[in-house]
Scaffold this active site. Structure first.
Site, PDB file in Angstrom:
ATOM      1  N   ARG A 225       0.864  -1.189   0.000  1.00 23.83           N
ATOM      2  CA  ARG A 225       0.000   0.000   0.000  1.00 23.83           C
ATOM      3  C   ARG A 225       0.894   1.230   0.000  1.00 23.83           C
ATOM      4  O   ARG A 225       1.985   1.229   0.593  1.00 23.83           O
ATOM      5  CB  ARG A 225      -0.898   0.031   1.245  1.00 23.83           C
ATOM      6  CG  ARG A 225      -2.122  -0.874   1.178  1.00 23.83           C
ATOM      7  CD  ARG A 225      -3.136  -0.434   0.106  1.00 23.83           C
ATOM      8  NE  ARG A 225      -4.341  -1.232   0.104  1.00 23.83           N
ATOM      9  CZ  ARG A 225      -4.590  -2.255  -0.728  1.00 23.83           C
ATOM     10  NH1 ARG A 225      -3.707  -2.616  -1.638  1.00 23.83           N
ATOM     11  NH2 ARG A 225      -5.747  -2.898  -0.666  1.00 23.83           N
ATOM     12  N   HIS A 273      -1.583  -0.188  -9.827  1.00 23.86           N
ATOM     13  CA  HIS A 273      -2.272  -1.080  -8.870  1.00 23.86           C
ATOM     14  C   HIS A 273      -2.785  -2.340  -9.578  1.00 23.86           C
ATOM     15  O   HIS A 273      -3.974  -2.670  -9.512  1.00 23.86           O
ATOM     16  CB  HIS A 273      -3.414  -0.345  -8.162  1.00 23.86           C
ATOM     17  CG  HIS A 273      -3.797  -0.987  -6.859  1.00 23.86           C
ATOM     18  ND1 HIS A 273      -4.170  -0.287  -5.730  1.00 23.86           N
ATOM     19  CD2 HIS A 273      -3.852  -2.304  -6.491  1.00 23.86           C
ATOM     20  CE1 HIS A 273      -4.453  -1.125  -4.745  1.00 23.86           C
ATOM     21  NE2 HIS A 273      -4.262  -2.366  -5.185  1.00 23.86           N
TER      22      HIS A 273
HETATM   23  N1  LIG Z   1      -1.162  -4.279  -5.137  1.00 25.11           N
HETATM   24  C1  LIG Z   1      -2.089  -5.207  -5.166  1.00 25.11           C
HETATM   25  O1  LIG Z   1      -2.600  -5.538  -6.235  1.00 25.11           O
HETATM   26  C2  LIG Z   1      -2.510  -5.886  -3.890  1.00 25.11           C
HETATM   27  C3  LIG Z   1      -3.344  -7.000  -3.944  1.00 25.11           C
HETATM   28  C4  LIG Z   1      -3.682  -7.632  -2.757  1.00 25.11           C
HETATM   29  C5  LIG Z   1      -3.191  -7.179  -1.548  1.00 25.11           C
HETATM   30  N2  LIG Z   1      -2.372  -6.105  -1.516  1.00 25.11           N
HETATM   31  C6  LIG Z   1      -1.814  -5.632  -0.235  1.00 25.11           C
HETATM   32  O2  LIG Z   1      -1.063  -6.673   0.362  1.00 25.11           O
HETATM   33  C7  LIG Z   1      -1.252  -6.596   1.777  1.00 25.11           C
HETATM   34  C8  LIG Z   1      -0.848  -7.899   2.447  1.00 25.11           C
HETATM   35  O3  LIG Z   1      -1.821  -8.896   2.169  1.00 25.11           O
HETATM   36  P1  LIG Z   1      -1.831 -10.282   2.944  1.00 25.11           P
HETATM   37  O4  LIG Z   1      -3.025 -11.020   2.486  1.00 25.11           O
HETATM   38  O5  LIG Z   1      -0.505 -10.951   2.849  1.00 25.11           O
HETATM   39  O6  LIG Z   1      -2.015  -9.763   4.450  1.00 25.11           O
HETATM   40  P2  LIG Z   1      -1.892 -10.587   5.804  1.00 25.11           P
HETATM   41  O7  LIG Z   1      -2.065 -12.047   5.545  1.00 25.11           O
HETATM   42  O8  LIG Z   1      -2.790  -9.914   6.780  1.00 25.11           O
HETATM   43  O9  LIG Z   1      -0.370 -10.391   6.243  1.00 25.11           O
HETATM   44  C9  LIG Z   1       0.114  -9.184   6.726  1.00 25.11           C
HETATM   45  C10 LIG Z   1       1.541  -9.389   7.166  1.00 25.11           C
HETATM   46  O10 LIG Z   1       2.060  -8.119   7.596  1.00 25.11           O
HETATM   47  C11 LIG Z   1       2.596  -8.268   8.910  1.00 25.11           C
HETATM   48  N3  LIG Z   1       2.434  -7.032   9.693  1.00 25.11           N
HETATM   49  C12 LIG Z   1       1.290  -6.358   9.980  1.00 25.11           C
HETATM   50  N4  LIG Z   1       1.553  -5.296  10.750  1.00 25.11           N
HETATM   51  C13 LIG Z   1       2.884  -5.300  10.966  1.00 25.11           C
HETATM   52  C14 LIG Z   1       3.766  -4.477  11.705  1.00 25.11           C
HETATM   53  N5  LIG Z   1       3.316  -3.409  12.388  1.00 25.11           N
HETATM   54  N6  LIG Z   1       5.075  -4.776  11.707  1.00 25.11           N
HETATM   55  C15 LIG Z   1       5.542  -5.854  11.045  1.00 25.11           C
HETATM   56  N7  LIG Z   1       4.762  -6.686  10.313  1.00 25.11           N
HETATM   57  C16 LIG Z   1       3.447  -6.404  10.280  1.00 25.11           C
HETATM   58  C17 LIG Z   1       1.792  -9.375   9.543  1.00 25.11           C
HETATM   59  O11 LIG Z   1       2.515  -9.890  10.661  1.00 25.11           O
HETATM   60  P3  LIG Z   1       1.960 -11.152  11.489  1.00 25.11           P
HETATM   61  O12 LIG Z   1       2.152 -12.333  10.571  1.00 25.11           O
HETATM   62  O13 LIG Z   1       2.828 -11.191  12.671  1.00 25.11           O
HETATM   63  O14 LIG Z   1       0.518 -10.871  11.777  1.00 25.11           O
HETATM   64  C18 LIG Z   1       1.660 -10.341   8.372  1.00 25.11           C
HETATM   65  O15 LIG Z   1       2.808 -11.130   8.248  1.00 25.11           O
HETATM   66  C19 LIG Z   1      -2.731  -6.236   1.893  1.00 25.11           C
HETATM   67  O16 LIG Z   1      -3.031  -5.679   3.153  1.00 25.11           O
HETATM   68  C20 LIG Z   1      -2.897  -5.230   0.779  1.00 25.11           C
HETATM   69  O17 LIG Z   1      -2.615  -3.937   1.276  1.00 25.11           O
HETATM   70  C21 LIG Z   1      -2.033  -5.446  -2.657  1.00 25.11           C
END
Ligand SMILES: NC(=O)c1ccc[n+]([C@@H]2O[C@H](COP(=O)([O-])OP(=O)(O)OC[C@H]3O[C@@H](n4cnc5c(N)ncnc54)[C@H](OP(=O)(O)O)[C@@H]3O)[C@@H](O)[C@H]2O)c1
Length: 310
Positions: A225, A273
């Site tokens: 993001r 995006h």
């Molecule tokens: N560009 C695009 O097309 C696109 C598409 C889809 C998603 N995205 C983005 O990708 C992001 C990640 O998706 P996801 O499904 O992988 O999310 P997720 O499963 O919720 O994983 C988030 C990861 O970030 C870590 N995290 C959260 N807060 C943190 C902090 N303060 N310090 C360190 N690590 C932290 C979490 O740690 P823990 O494991 O310890 O909880 C987890 O490992 C989404 O939120 C979205 O913004 C972008």
């Protein structure tokens, strides 16, 4: 009893999801009505995306859960009118797409592809790229997308460090966590991939101090993001050579305004995006499974921790 499922997302998606959700809910044995219009007090589940325009959940008095079509839930996680469980999207198709996109961009940097794609000037410079075993890649965020991406990069023999909020032990990945782990993770990283959610705790994860920890000339890939990076600090680091190149898919303001300096910067690649998107066929299965669970009293999948914002 019949459950009413409101589809509140971009209207053009309704004809795509309608047959998929109908099939999935029928196969799940749910007695349902599905549509883009219901009286709010008749709705049991909302299939949700921010571009459906639904902001106030107060009139949805019999709502059981909101099921997001998006992985990122920053636009709804802090909505105080929502008092029922919120599930985010974890979809095999979305994960596969993100993995492919990140691997492609990592390989672009690793192999120095631009040199030969963009410069065909008659100079024969036979410098072979290093092996992946000699390349340090850091993935910030080890959730559904970050972990799959880290695994894919490790399978190509990159040295992969991952960073998350909580401690992890993942085979083949050097795992670090917490504030103290970030410096160690970044200090070796020749290529940094951001797959963190947008929460109050992750804003400006890459800022002037943390960018200074990177080896000089490191490359950054952000499909997470926009707010994860302090834009002014990144531009300064790009201009000084501290950061060699950045590929940015997400921005504080989208679409990225034409006058934004990223567009014209020679060391920035802007993508609109498109790193990955929710794939309706697989995503509909996840939504239907969660509605089935809700109806038989099983725990929902992929619940958002509203306090943490992801
Ligand atoms: N560009 C695009 O097309 C696109 C598409 C889809 C998603 N995205 C983005 O990708 C992001 C990640 O998706 P996801 O499904 O992988 O999310 P997720 O499963 O919720 O994983 C988030 C990861 O970030 C870590 N995290 C959260 N807060 C943190 C902090 N303060 N310090 C360190 N690590 C932290 C979490 O740690 P823990 O494991 O310890 O909880 C987890 O490992 C989404 O939120 C979205 O913004 C972008």
């Amino acid at each position: 009893m019949t459950v009413n499922v409101l589809f509140s997302a971009r209207p053009t998606l309704w004809p795509v999801y309608e047959p998929l959700l109908t099939k999935g809910l029928t196969e799940a044995g749910v007695d349902f009505r599905l549509g883009p219009d219901f009286e709010p007090d008749q709705v049991d589940y909302v299939v949700y995306a921010p571009n459906g325009g639904l902001l106030d959940f107060t009139p949805y008095t019999r709502l059981k859960a909101v099921l997001s079509l998006w992985a990122g839930v920053e636009k709804i996680a802090d909505n105080d009118s929502l008092t029922v469980p919120l599930a985010r999207m974890v979809d095999h198709g979305l994960t596969q797409g993100m993995t492919e996109w990140v691997v492609g961009h990592v390989l672009r940097y690793h192999l120095g592809m631009d040199q030969h794609i963009t410069v065909q000037d008659g100079n024969w410079t036979p410098d072979a790229p290093p092996l992946a075993t000699e390349r340090q890649v850091c993935v910030l965020g080890l959730g559904a997308l970050g972990k799959a991406t880290a695994h894919a990069l490790a399978a190509l023999n990159f040295n992969v460090t991952g960073w998350s909020r909580s401690a992890k032990d993942i085979a083949g990945i050097t795992c670090m966590h917490g504030e103290e782990g970030l410096g160690a993770a970044l200090s070796q990283a020749e290529i940094v991939v951001l797959l963190l959610p947008d929460t109050p705790a992750t804003v400006n994860t890459l800022n002037s101090e943390t960018l200074a920890l990177l080896p000089k000339g490191a490359c950054i890939i952000n499909p997470g993001r926009g707010p994860l990076i302090d834009d002014d600090a990144l531009l300064t680091a790009l201009n000084s050579g501290q950061v060699g190149h950045a590929t940015l898919d997400v921005f504080r303001v989208e679409p990225l305004p034409p006058e934004h300096p990223y567009w014209a910067h020679p060391n920035v690649t802007v993508t609109p995006h498109i790193a990955s998107e929710t794939r309706p066929v697989t995503a509909a299965q996840v939504i239907c499974e969660n509605i089935r669970r809700g109806e038989v009293g099983e725990p929902f999948l992929h619940l958002v921790n509203r306090d943490l914002g992801y």
